[in-house]
Design a protein around this motif. Structure first.
Motif, PDB file in Angstrom:
ATOM      1  N   MET A 266     -47.960 -46.698  68.357  1.00  0.00           N
ATOM      2  CA  MET A 266     -47.766 -46.851  66.923  1.00  0.00           C
ATOM      3  C   MET A 266     -46.622 -47.798  66.621  1.00  0.00           C
ATOM      4  O   MET A 266     -46.689 -48.602  65.682  1.00  0.00           O
ATOM      5  CB  MET A 266     -47.500 -45.491  66.273  1.00  0.00           C
ATOM      6  CG  MET A 266     -48.682 -44.543  66.258  1.00  0.00           C
ATOM      7  SD  MET A 266     -50.151 -45.187  65.418  1.00  0.00           S
ATOM      8  CE  MET A 266     -49.512 -45.551  63.796  1.00  0.00           C
ATOM      9  N   LYS A 267     -45.561 -47.728  67.414  1.00  0.00           N
ATOM     10  CA  LYS A 267     -44.408 -48.615  67.215  1.00  0.00           C
ATOM     11  C   LYS A 267     -44.818 -50.075  67.397  1.00  0.00           C
ATOM     12  O   LYS A 267     -44.387 -50.957  66.639  1.00  0.00           O
ATOM     13  CB  LYS A 267     -43.297 -48.249  68.191  1.00  0.00           C
ATOM     14  CG  LYS A 267     -41.987 -49.008  67.990  1.00  0.00           C
ATOM     15  CD  LYS A 267     -40.925 -48.445  68.916  1.00  0.00           C
ATOM     16  CE  LYS A 267     -39.586 -49.125  68.670  1.00  0.00           C
ATOM     17  NZ  LYS A 267     -39.597 -50.546  69.064  1.00  0.00           N
ATOM     18  N   THR A 268     -45.667 -50.326  68.387  1.00  0.00           N
ATOM     19  CA  THR A 268     -46.161 -51.684  68.609  1.00  0.00           C
ATOM     20  C   THR A 268     -46.980 -52.170  67.412  1.00  0.00           C
ATOM     21  O   THR A 268     -46.856 -53.322  66.977  1.00  0.00           O
ATOM     22  CB  THR A 268     -47.018 -51.729  69.879  1.00  0.00           C
ATOM     23  OG1 THR A 268     -46.227 -51.305  70.999  1.00  0.00           O
ATOM     24  CG2 THR A 268     -47.537 -53.132  70.135  1.00  0.00           C
ATOM     25  N   LEU A 269     -47.806 -51.288  66.867  1.00  0.00           N
ATOM     26  CA  LEU A 269     -48.613 -51.653  65.698  1.00  0.00           C
ATOM     27  C   LEU A 269     -47.732 -51.950  64.487  1.00  0.00           C
ATOM     28  O   LEU A 269     -47.984 -52.908  63.746  1.00  0.00           O
ATOM     29  CB  LEU A 269     -49.592 -50.531  65.359  1.00  0.00           C
ATOM     30  CG  LEU A 269     -50.673 -50.197  66.391  1.00  0.00           C
ATOM     31  CD1 LEU A 269     -51.577 -49.097  65.868  1.00  0.00           C
ATOM     32  CD2 LEU A 269     -51.489 -51.434  66.739  1.00  0.00           C
ATOM     33  N   VAL A 270     -46.699 -51.132  64.292  1.00  0.00           N
ATOM     34  CA  VAL A 270     -45.801 -51.332  63.146  1.00  0.00           C
ATOM     35  C   VAL A 270     -45.061 -52.662  63.280  1.00  0.00           C
ATOM     36  O   VAL A 270     -44.931 -53.423  62.315  1.00  0.00           O
ATOM     37  CB  VAL A 270     -44.813 -50.162  63.026  1.00  0.00           C
ATOM     38  CG1 VAL A 270     -43.740 -50.465  61.986  1.00  0.00           C
ATOM     39  CG2 VAL A 270     -45.559 -48.880  62.647  1.00  0.00           C
ATOM     40  N   THR A 275     -52.654 -53.333  60.922  1.00  0.00           N
ATOM     41  CA  THR A 275     -53.253 -52.160  60.272  1.00  0.00           C
ATOM     42  C   THR A 275     -54.775 -52.245  60.286  1.00  0.00           C
ATOM     43  O   THR A 275     -55.442 -51.610  59.470  1.00  0.00           O
ATOM     44  CB  THR A 275     -52.766 -52.046  58.816  1.00  0.00           C
ATOM     45  OG1 THR A 275     -53.110 -53.245  58.105  1.00  0.00           O
ATOM     46  CG2 THR A 275     -51.261 -51.837  58.761  1.00  0.00           C
ATOM     47  N   SER A 276     -55.332 -53.002  61.216  1.00  0.00           N
ATOM     48  CA  SER A 276     -56.776 -53.160  61.288  1.00  0.00           C
ATOM     49  C   SER A 276     -57.441 -51.857  61.719  1.00  0.00           C
ATOM     50  O   SER A 276     -56.820 -50.985  62.323  1.00  0.00           O
ATOM     51  CB  SER A 276     -57.137 -54.276  62.262  1.00  0.00           C
ATOM     52  OG  SER A 276     -56.683 -53.966  63.575  1.00  0.00           O
ATOM     53  N   ALA A 277     -58.729 -51.752  61.419  1.00  0.00           N
ATOM     54  CA  ALA A 277     -59.469 -50.519  61.706  1.00  0.00           C
ATOM     55  C   ALA A 277     -59.543 -50.232  63.198  1.00  0.00           C
ATOM     56  O   ALA A 277     -59.580 -49.077  63.614  1.00  0.00           O
ATOM     57  CB  ALA A 277     -60.875 -50.618  61.119  1.00  0.00           C
ATOM     58  N   GLY A 278     -59.567 -51.268  64.036  1.00  0.00           N
ATOM     59  CA  GLY A 278     -59.679 -51.058  65.468  1.00  0.00           C
ATOM     60  C   GLY A 278     -58.366 -51.036  66.217  1.00  0.00           C
ATOM     61  O   GLY A 278     -58.352 -51.070  67.452  1.00  0.00           O
ATOM     62  N   SER A 279     -57.252 -50.948  65.492  1.00  0.00           N
ATOM     63  CA  SER A 279     -55.943 -50.997  66.144  1.00  0.00           C
ATOM     64  C   SER A 279     -55.587 -49.711  66.870  1.00  0.00           C
ATOM     65  O   SER A 279     -54.737 -49.702  67.750  1.00  0.00           O
ATOM     66  CB  SER A 279     -54.866 -51.294  65.104  1.00  0.00           C
ATOM     67  OG  SER A 279     -54.776 -50.233  64.157  1.00  0.00           O
ATOM     68  N   GLY A 280     -56.220 -48.616  66.503  1.00  0.00           N
ATOM     69  CA  GLY A 280     -55.892 -47.320  67.092  1.00  0.00           C
ATOM     70  C   GLY A 280     -54.962 -46.493  66.237  1.00  0.00           C
ATOM     71  O   GLY A 280     -54.676 -45.340  66.583  1.00  0.00           O
ATOM     72  N   GLY A 281     -54.489 -47.034  65.127  1.00  0.00           N
ATOM     73  CA  GLY A 281     -53.585 -46.270  64.266  1.00  0.00           C
ATOM     74  C   GLY A 281     -54.248 -45.050  63.667  1.00  0.00           C
ATOM     75  O   GLY A 281     -53.676 -43.952  63.678  1.00  0.00           O
ATOM     76  N   ALA A 375     -44.681 -45.105  58.713  1.00  0.00           N
ATOM     77  CA  ALA A 375     -44.441 -46.539  58.511  1.00  0.00           C
ATOM     78  C   ALA A 375     -45.744 -47.322  58.571  1.00  0.00           C
ATOM     79  O   ALA A 375     -45.960 -48.264  57.798  1.00  0.00           O
ATOM     80  CB  ALA A 375     -43.457 -47.049  59.561  1.00  0.00           C
ATOM     81  N   TRP A 376     -46.637 -46.935  59.482  1.00  0.00           N
ATOM     82  CA  TRP A 376     -47.918 -47.635  59.612  1.00  0.00           C
ATOM     83  C   TRP A 376     -48.794 -47.404  58.382  1.00  0.00           C
ATOM     84  O   TRP A 376     -49.428 -48.329  57.881  1.00  0.00           O
ATOM     85  CB  TRP A 376     -48.620 -47.160  60.871  1.00  0.00           C
ATOM     86  CG  TRP A 376     -49.869 -47.926  61.200  1.00  0.00           C
ATOM     87  CD1 TRP A 376     -49.944 -49.140  61.822  1.00  0.00           C
ATOM     88  CD2 TRP A 376     -51.211 -47.536  60.929  1.00  0.00           C
ATOM     89  NE1 TRP A 376     -51.261 -49.527  61.958  1.00  0.00           N
ATOM     90  CE2 TRP A 376     -52.059 -48.562  61.420  1.00  0.00           C
ATOM     91  CE3 TRP A 376     -51.788 -46.426  60.325  1.00  0.00           C
ATOM     92  CZ2 TRP A 376     -53.449 -48.500  61.316  1.00  0.00           C
ATOM     93  CZ3 TRP A 376     -53.170 -46.358  60.220  1.00  0.00           C
ATOM     94  CH2 TRP A 376     -53.981 -47.392  60.704  1.00  0.00           C
ATOM     95  N   ARG A 377     -48.823 -46.164  57.880  1.00  0.00           N
ATOM     96  CA  ARG A 377     -49.602 -45.868  56.674  1.00  0.00           C
ATOM     97  C   ARG A 377     -49.064 -46.671  55.485  1.00  0.00           C
ATOM     98  O   ARG A 377     -49.836 -47.161  54.659  1.00  0.00           O
ATOM     99  CB  ARG A 377     -49.545 -44.375  56.358  1.00  0.00           C
ATOM    100  CG  ARG A 377     -50.347 -43.480  57.298  1.00  0.00           C
ATOM    101  CD  ARG A 377     -51.816 -43.683  57.139  1.00  0.00           C
ATOM    102  NE  ARG A 377     -52.606 -42.689  57.852  1.00  0.00           N
ATOM    103  CZ  ARG A 377     -53.860 -42.880  58.223  1.00  0.00           C
ATOM    104  NH1 ARG A 377     -54.463 -44.037  57.972  1.00  0.00           N
ATOM    105  NH2 ARG A 377     -54.532 -41.942  58.864  1.00  0.00           N
TER     106      ARG A 377
END
Length: 455
Positions: A266-270, A275-281, A375-377
């Motif tokens: 999640m930290k990597t995504l942030v 925030t793409s649908a396939g990111s795993g978030g 943070a991701w949301r």
């Protein structure tokens, strides 16, 4: 005034079985101040026209309505109540089909036009709420919360612990307050189920109980959704060779490691603002709900506390916009869900284990994960879910503080968090959401004559 508003209905002798009064509360958050009578009148007239209650070009007469400016609520929100008679002047009935998305879009337009606090667009994430009758029944009875809310938490915990439909039904049958009825097809696959509280009685039911199907509890608790979830889960860790403290330490370490892996993802995504649908978030956010449940069950047990409160707070955070739950789960989310199931299978921790460093470290690891999810949301524009995630993280953190530990000093997992990450966690927990108001787009409408509430 009531006779004037009802005149078309009584004059045309029209009766609506579901109620003829369409009641909506329109409010703004306290930080936006007060709009005044004139502005509220303009908004009420605009809303009536936008929702199709006014006369139209096809010659249909409009609905009669009244708007009452109540001023500030107990929370400081300036608001009005709008009541519309659904029977038009010519005796026809106004169409309210899919009115909630129209309300949501109208609210977004008004927010932008007037510079009000922005809220999120409709994304079908809000929970199925109890009706007014259910809430009032809970107030009168011994159960502190509506049956729907109580059963939803029970079913969600059973779904987190189970890996098959048969195990899920068995877990519900063990609940002393709950009755369950399952439907199976010819190949012994679960096609549906319903649950009820033994103490929740109804004179209109054939067996005297109030039953709720899975989809009436939450959109991701229907039988098909659960079957899809269980198809991606492997079994729990083998704990046969471990007993007592070693067993507790083993499941706690496994849960902490899975939580750390999810947090790093999640930290990597942030950091990448992905925030793409396939990111795993969405995958991790949904699986994290199981870990929140598992930690609550292991540490709090049947006693209500900050951890069990965090379960209810986190529910909304877990729902994937528009899809309810992910179609596929990444490996890190599967590992997180598997670790949560193993923790649930281990049962309530011993008194020594639940106050020991392993349990506190797991809770703090979960705080860090939920903070990253918040943070991701928020990056994804899902402001209400981000706010609820921060609230859940705060409840989880309050447990660790009660144990005499803090995010900046506790050892998380097998190694201490780097100082920069500890500082980032503290900022995550202290960060205020951009909007403290919930989005209305995904909320189900209350049943009965009060057909909607817009904010």
């Amino acid at each position: 005034m009531a006779r004037e508003i009802d005149a078309p209905m009584t004059g045309h002798n029209v009766t609506l079985p579901g109620g003829h009064v369409y009641h909506v509360a329109l409010s703004i958050p306290r930080q936006d101040g007060e709009l005044g009578d004139g502005r509220w009148r303009e908004l009420a007239e605009d809303a009536v026209a936008r929702l199709g209650f006014s006369p139209d070009g096809e010659g249909r007469a409009g609905c009669r309505w009244v708007a009452v400016h109540h001023g500030l609520s107990k929370d400081g929100n300036d608001h009005i109540h709008l009541a519309v008679n659904l029977v038009r002047g010519d005796g026809t009935v106004a169409d309210t089909y899919r009115d909630w998305p129209r309300w949501r879009q109208w609210c977004l337009d008004v927010e932008q036009r007037l510079g009000l606090t922005p809220t999120s667009p409709a994304n079908k994430t809000a929970a199925v709420r109890p009706s007014r009758a259910e809430v009032e029944k809970a107030v009168r009875g011994p159960q502190p919360r509506p049956s729907r809310d109580f059963l939803r938490l029970v079913v969600r915990a059973a779904a987190a612990e189970a890996a098959t439909a048969a195990e899920f039904v068995e877990l519900l049958e063990r609940e002393p307050l709950v009755s369950v009825h399952a439907r199976w097809d010819s190949e012994n696959r679960l096609t549906g189920y319903r649950v009820a509280l033994f103490a929740d009685l109804s004179a209109s039911s054939e067996d005297g109980r109030v039953w709720f199907g899975g989809s009436r509890l939450a959109h991701d608790l229907s039988a098909p959704k659960l079957m899809h979830r269980w198809a991606s889960i492997r079994g729990p860790a083998d704990l046969n060779d471990t007993t007592g403290l070693s067993r507790n330490a083993h499941v706690l370490d496994m849960a902490a490691e899975a939580t750390h892996s999810a947090r790093r993802h999640m930290k990597t995504l942030v950091e990448a603002e992905d925030t793409s649908a396939g990111s795993g978030g969405d995958d991790i956010a949904h699986a994290a709900a199981d870990m929140v449940i598992a930690v609550s069950k292991a540490v709090d047990g049947p006693v209500s506390g900050p951890l069990s409160d965090a379960v209810a707070a986190y529910e909304w955070v877990a729902v994937a916009p528009h899809r309810v739950q992910p179609v596929r789960w990444k490996g890190v989310a599967i590992e997180l869900r598997q670790a949560a199931r193993s923790l649930l299978k281990a049962g309530v921790l011993s008194r020594r284990a639940r106050t020991g460093p392993g349990a506190v470290a797991l809770v703090l690891a979960l705080v860090a994960l939920v903070a990253e999810i918040a943070a991701w949301r928020e990056q994804a524009g899902q402001l209400p879910q981000a706010a609820e995630a921060r609230r859940a993280a705060g409840l989880l953190s309050s447990h660790s503080v009660a144990q005499g530990q803090r995010p900046s000093t506790v050892q998380l997992g097998s190694s201490k968090m780097p100082s920069l990450e500890k500082a980032a966690l503290v900022r995550r927990l202290n960060q205020q959401p951009r909007s403290g108001r919930p989005a209305i787009g995904g909320h189900e409408q209350p049943r009965g004559s009060d057909r909607g509430r817009a904010r």
